[in-house]
Design a protein around this motif. Structure first.
Motif, PDB file in Angstrom:
ATOM      1  N   THR A  76     -83.823   2.140 -31.503  1.00 57.42           N
ATOM      2  CA  THR A  76     -83.896   3.187 -32.513  1.00 57.42           C
ATOM      3  C   THR A  76     -83.298   4.477 -31.996  1.00 57.42           C
ATOM      4  O   THR A  76     -83.386   4.783 -30.808  1.00 57.42           O
ATOM      5  N   GLY A  77     -82.680   5.198 -32.893  1.00 57.78           N
ATOM      6  CA  GLY A  77     -82.147   6.521 -32.572  1.00 57.78           C
ATOM      7  C   GLY A  77     -83.149   7.593 -32.937  1.00 57.78           C
ATOM      8  O   GLY A  77     -82.940   8.774 -32.708  1.00 57.78           O
ATOM      9  N   HIS A  78     -84.218   7.184 -33.539  1.00 61.23           N
ATOM     10  CA  HIS A  78     -85.232   8.124 -34.009  1.00 61.23           C
ATOM     11  C   HIS A  78     -86.538   7.789 -33.312  1.00 61.23           C
ATOM     12  O   HIS A  78     -87.208   6.829 -33.666  1.00 61.23           O
ATOM     13  N   GLY A  79     -86.893   8.576 -32.286  1.00 65.64           N
ATOM     14  CA  GLY A  79     -88.110   8.301 -31.523  1.00 65.64           C
ATOM     15  C   GLY A  79     -89.329   8.293 -32.412  1.00 65.64           C
ATOM     16  O   GLY A  79     -89.718   9.322 -32.950  1.00 65.64           O
ATOM     17  N   ASP A  80     -89.912   7.158 -32.603  1.00 63.85           N
ATOM     18  CA  ASP A  80     -91.073   7.015 -33.455  1.00 63.85           C
ATOM     19  C   ASP A  80     -92.113   6.221 -32.670  1.00 63.85           C
ATOM     20  O   ASP A  80     -92.152   4.999 -32.718  1.00 63.85           O
TER      21      ASP A  80
ATOM     22  N   ARG B  31     -83.670   1.282 -38.066  1.00 63.42           N
ATOM     23  CA  ARG B  31     -83.299   1.871 -39.359  1.00 63.42           C
ATOM     24  C   ARG B  31     -81.923   1.378 -39.795  1.00 63.42           C
ATOM     25  O   ARG B  31     -80.919   1.676 -39.159  1.00 63.42           O
TER      26      ARG B  31
ATOM     27  N   SER C 254     -84.800  -2.887 -43.486  1.00 65.24           N
ATOM     28  CA  SER C 254     -84.962  -2.268 -42.163  1.00 65.24           C
ATOM     29  C   SER C 254     -85.215  -3.344 -41.103  1.00 65.24           C
ATOM     30  O   SER C 254     -85.550  -4.489 -41.421  1.00 65.24           O
TER      31      SER C 254
ATOM     32  N   GLU D 257     -85.312   3.461 -27.027  1.00 64.06           N
ATOM     33  CA  GLU D 257     -84.838   4.600 -27.802  1.00 64.06           C
ATOM     34  C   GLU D 257     -83.407   4.916 -27.392  1.00 64.06           C
ATOM     35  O   GLU D 257     -83.075   4.926 -26.210  1.00 64.06           O
ATOM     36  N   LYS D 258     -82.522   5.147 -28.404  1.00 67.06           N
ATOM     37  CA  LYS D 258     -81.133   5.521 -28.130  1.00 67.06           C
ATOM     38  C   LYS D 258     -81.106   6.998 -27.766  1.00 67.06           C
ATOM     39  O   LYS D 258     -81.814   7.776 -28.398  1.00 67.06           O
TER      40      LYS D 258
ATOM     41  N   ASP E  56     -81.851  -3.064 -34.631  1.00 64.33           N
ATOM     42  CA  ASP E  56     -81.923  -1.654 -34.982  1.00 64.33           C
ATOM     43  C   ASP E  56     -83.073  -1.454 -35.969  1.00 64.33           C
ATOM     44  O   ASP E  56     -83.251  -2.251 -36.894  1.00 64.33           O
TER      45      ASP E  56
END
Length: 196
Positions: free
Chosen positions: A85-89, A57, A62, A106-107, A55
């Motif tokens: 990640t749940g936060h598309g970066d 974050r 991290s 990406e989640k 993960d």
């Protein structure tokens, strides 16, 4: 062995269940520190391969920071990392892939695609470990044994090897026995397969 590192218990349990549905052994860690503690314990490497689902974050350390540590220790070749990640970066994903991450999901993700990539990462890990083991065995050979090895791989008979190296056939036989012993093979065919 699949190592799942995620601070969300539901995600860890879900990923472990997914892995078991594909007959993949999985161990879950609630944070990066717990995984580093695992790494500090002496254990034999898993010859079937290892992969990390990480993960991005998490509180404290991290996933990116943990990846940096794994990379510095030279472990990412033997333990490919797939980031979640749940936060598309996108920039973060591109940077992680440039640094050697195996993949980035990406989640929410497609379960089958993720597990397909895990299996590919496990296969890559197994292959990397095999190459490392072969290199370690090769490093045990003396200079003369390496010369004999090269001629064996060319398919030359002991008599021809002895003639080319200016040594007795008995000495070639002794070198050949040492090579087979150090490389952990019984035949020249096995040796050739290992070194192809």
């Amino acid at each position: 062995m699949l190592h799942i590192i995620d601070d969300e218990e539901v995600m860890r349990d879900s990923l472990a269940w997914l892995a078991r549905s594909r007959s993949i052994e999985a161990v879950a860690y609630e944070n990066a520190e717990a995984f580093l503690s695992y790494l500090d314990k002496p254990s034999a490497p898993d010859t079937s391969g290892e992969c990390i689902l990480l993960d991005v974050r998490m509180p404290a350390m991290s996933g990116i920071a943990l990846f940096g540590i794994l990379e510095a220790k030279g472990l990412t070749q033997h333990m490919p990392v797939i980031f979640l990640t749940g936060h598309g970066d996108v920039p973060m994903a591109v940077d992680a892939l440039k640094k050697g991450a195996f993949d980035f999901f990406e989640k929410p993700f497609n379960d089958n695609k993720l597990m397909d990539r895990v299996q590919e990462a496990l296969a890559a890990s197994k292959e990397a470990r095999g190459r490392a083991a072969t290199q370690a065995r090769l490093s045990l050979l003396s200079t003369r044994e390496k010369e004999v090895l090269n001629l064996i791989l060319e398919g030359k008979m002991n008599k021809v090897i002895a003639n080319e190296l200016g040594i007795s056939m008995r000495t070639v036989e002794v070198h050949r026995a040492h090579i087979f012993d150090k490389m952990q093979v019984k035949t020249a065919v096995e040796l050739a397969r290992m070194l192809k």
